[in-house]
Motif scaffolding. Structure first.
Motif, PDB file in Angstrom:
ATOM      1  N   GLU A  86      20.575  14.926 -23.577  1.00 52.18           N
ATOM      2  CA  GLU A  86      20.214  13.671 -24.216  1.00 52.18           C
ATOM      3  C   GLU A  86      20.122  12.572 -23.169  1.00 52.18           C
ATOM      4  OE1 GLU A  86      22.130  10.567 -27.359  1.00 52.18           O
ATOM      5  OE2 GLU A  86      22.639  12.683 -27.524  1.00 52.18           O
ATOM      6  N   VAL A  98       7.486  11.775 -33.161  1.00 54.45           N
ATOM      7  CA  VAL A  98       8.542  10.941 -33.709  1.00 54.45           C
ATOM      8  C   VAL A  98       7.859   9.732 -34.326  1.00 54.45           C
ATOM      9  CG1 VAL A  98      10.577   9.557 -33.188  1.00 54.45           C
ATOM     10  CG2 VAL A  98      10.186  11.697 -31.964  1.00 54.45           C
ATOM     11  N   LEU A 118      11.507  13.031 -37.331  1.00 60.02           N
ATOM     12  CA  LEU A 118      12.099  13.434 -36.062  1.00 60.02           C
ATOM     13  C   LEU A 118      11.574  14.803 -35.673  1.00 60.02           C
ATOM     14  CD1 LEU A 118      15.794  12.470 -36.897  1.00 60.02           C
ATOM     15  CD2 LEU A 118      14.078  11.089 -35.713  1.00 60.02           C
ATOM     16  N   SER A 121      16.327  17.694 -32.681  1.00 63.10           N
ATOM     17  CA  SER A 121      17.696  17.414 -33.114  1.00 63.10           C
ATOM     18  C   SER A 121      18.400  16.644 -32.013  1.00 63.10           C
ATOM     19  CB  SER A 121      18.439  18.720 -33.379  1.00 63.10           C
ATOM     20  OG  SER A 121      17.827  19.424 -34.422  1.00 63.10           O
ATOM     21  N   THR A 123      21.307  12.985 -31.163  1.00 62.64           N
ATOM     22  CA  THR A 123      21.905  11.726 -31.582  1.00 62.64           C
ATOM     23  C   THR A 123      20.799  10.737 -31.915  1.00 62.64           C
ATOM     24  OG1 THR A 123      23.798  12.143 -30.169  1.00 62.64           O
ATOM     25  CG2 THR A 123      23.485   9.887 -30.917  1.00 62.64           C
ATOM     26  N   THR A 124      20.864  10.201 -33.120  1.00 57.00           N
ATOM     27  CA  THR A 124      19.812   9.314 -33.619  1.00 57.00           C
ATOM     28  C   THR A 124      20.450   8.105 -34.279  1.00 57.00           C
ATOM     29  OG1 THR A 124      18.352  11.193 -34.005  1.00 57.00           O
ATOM     30  CG2 THR A 124      17.825   9.170 -35.172  1.00 57.00           C
ATOM     31  N   HIS A 143      24.407  12.678 -35.122  1.00 57.38           N
ATOM     32  CA  HIS A 143      23.499  13.814 -34.939  1.00 57.38           C
ATOM     33  C   HIS A 143      22.591  13.968 -36.164  1.00 57.38           C
ATOM     34  CE1 HIS A 143      22.146  17.658 -33.348  1.00 57.38           C
ATOM     35  NE2 HIS A 143      22.106  18.038 -34.610  1.00 57.38           N
ATOM     36  N   GLN A 144      21.305  14.107 -35.911  1.00 56.15           N
ATOM     37  CA  GLN A 144      20.328  14.353 -36.973  1.00 56.15           C
ATOM     38  C   GLN A 144      19.492  15.556 -36.577  1.00 56.15           C
ATOM     39  OE1 GLN A 144      20.012  12.579 -39.923  1.00 56.15           O
ATOM     40  NE2 GLN A 144      21.821  11.476 -39.245  1.00 56.15           N
ATOM     41  N   LEU A 167      14.437   2.497 -34.437  1.00 55.28           N
ATOM     42  CA  LEU A 167      14.774   3.927 -34.415  1.00 55.28           C
ATOM     43  C   LEU A 167      14.979   4.317 -32.961  1.00 55.28           C
ATOM     44  CD1 LEU A 167      14.995   6.753 -35.753  1.00 55.28           C
ATOM     45  CD2 LEU A 167      12.529   6.994 -35.364  1.00 55.28           C
ATOM     46  N   HIS A 168      16.181   4.863 -32.654  1.00 52.71           N
ATOM     47  CA  HIS A 168      16.489   5.292 -31.293  1.00 52.71           C
ATOM     48  C   HIS A 168      16.877   6.765 -31.340  1.00 52.71           C
ATOM     49  CE1 HIS A 168      19.036   4.807 -27.411  1.00 52.71           C
ATOM     50  NE2 HIS A 168      17.841   5.278 -27.162  1.00 52.71           N
ATOM     51  N   THR A 169      16.028   7.638 -30.754  1.00 51.09           N
ATOM     52  CA  THR A 169      16.285   9.074 -30.685  1.00 51.09           C
ATOM     53  C   THR A 169      16.548   9.433 -29.227  1.00 51.09           C
ATOM     54  OG1 THR A 169      14.027   9.847 -30.253  1.00 51.09           O
ATOM     55  CG2 THR A 169      14.591   9.363 -32.558  1.00 51.09           C
TER      56      THR A 169
END
Length: 182
Positions: A86, A98, A118, A121, A123-124, A143-144, A167-169
């Motif tokens: 990540e 995304v 998304l 997978s 941390t989102t 986690h998503q 939105l932060h992925t």
């Protein structure tokens, strides 16, 4: 020799024996002579994929020397790919994208629907900033799994104004402007 590793991290390419999968592991047999080994003529080519971890053990399950009788000490190693961590550069399914869709309705009065898509997978976070850049609400954090998520934002306790949905992925940061009118 028999090379064993977690199959989610590497895919054999360019004539590299694909071997076989046993559970989550891929086993790849390879063989050659001492001169091939010393001259680098036993290349193994792989495509690094997103995987589900940033580090895996590389194991030599079997090793046998056929050219001459020798003692062999097998020392297993590991493979670390920053692309799977990540915050690092990441590989993902290029068919997806995304997305942070525009909230609906917009402008809105008290509640609005926010949809995100998304492709990986990890941390989102989905959060709301006011016009001063202060976080006023966190809608998702943690986690998503990859897929589509729909969230209702209740702004009943917030004043009218412009807000920024963020939105932060692990790989992107997206923003949409929302207008709350009471």
């Amino acid at each position: 020799a028999m090379l064993r590793y977690h199959s989610s991290m590497l895919v054999p390419l360019d004539g590299t024996n694909p071997g076989r999968c046993e559970g989550a592991d891929r086993l790849i047999p390879f063989s050659g002579s001492l001169s091939q080994l010393l001259n680098g003529a036993l290349p193994l080519h792989f495509l690094a994929t997103l995987g589900d971890r940033d580090s895996i053990p590389l194991l030599l399950d079997e090793f046998e020397w056929l050219d001459a009788p020798v003692d062999v000490t097998v020392i297993d190693g590991s493979l670390r790919l920053d692309i799977c961590r990540e915050g690092g550069a990441r590989l993902f399914d290029a068919e997806g994208q995304v997305r942070l869709m525009q909230n609906r309705p917009n402008p809105f009065n008290s509640t609005t629907q926010i949809d995100v898509e998304l492709i990986e997978s990890g941390t989102t976070e989905l959060f709301i900033l006011n016009s001063l850049g202060q976080r006023v609400r966190t809608l998702l954090s943690g986690h998503q799994d990859a897929g589509r998520i729909s969230v209702t934002f209740d702004a009943g306790d917030l004043p009218s104004g412009t807000y920024i949905c963020t939105l932060h992925t692990p790989s992107v940061l997206l923003r949409r402007v929302m207008v709350l009118v009471k």
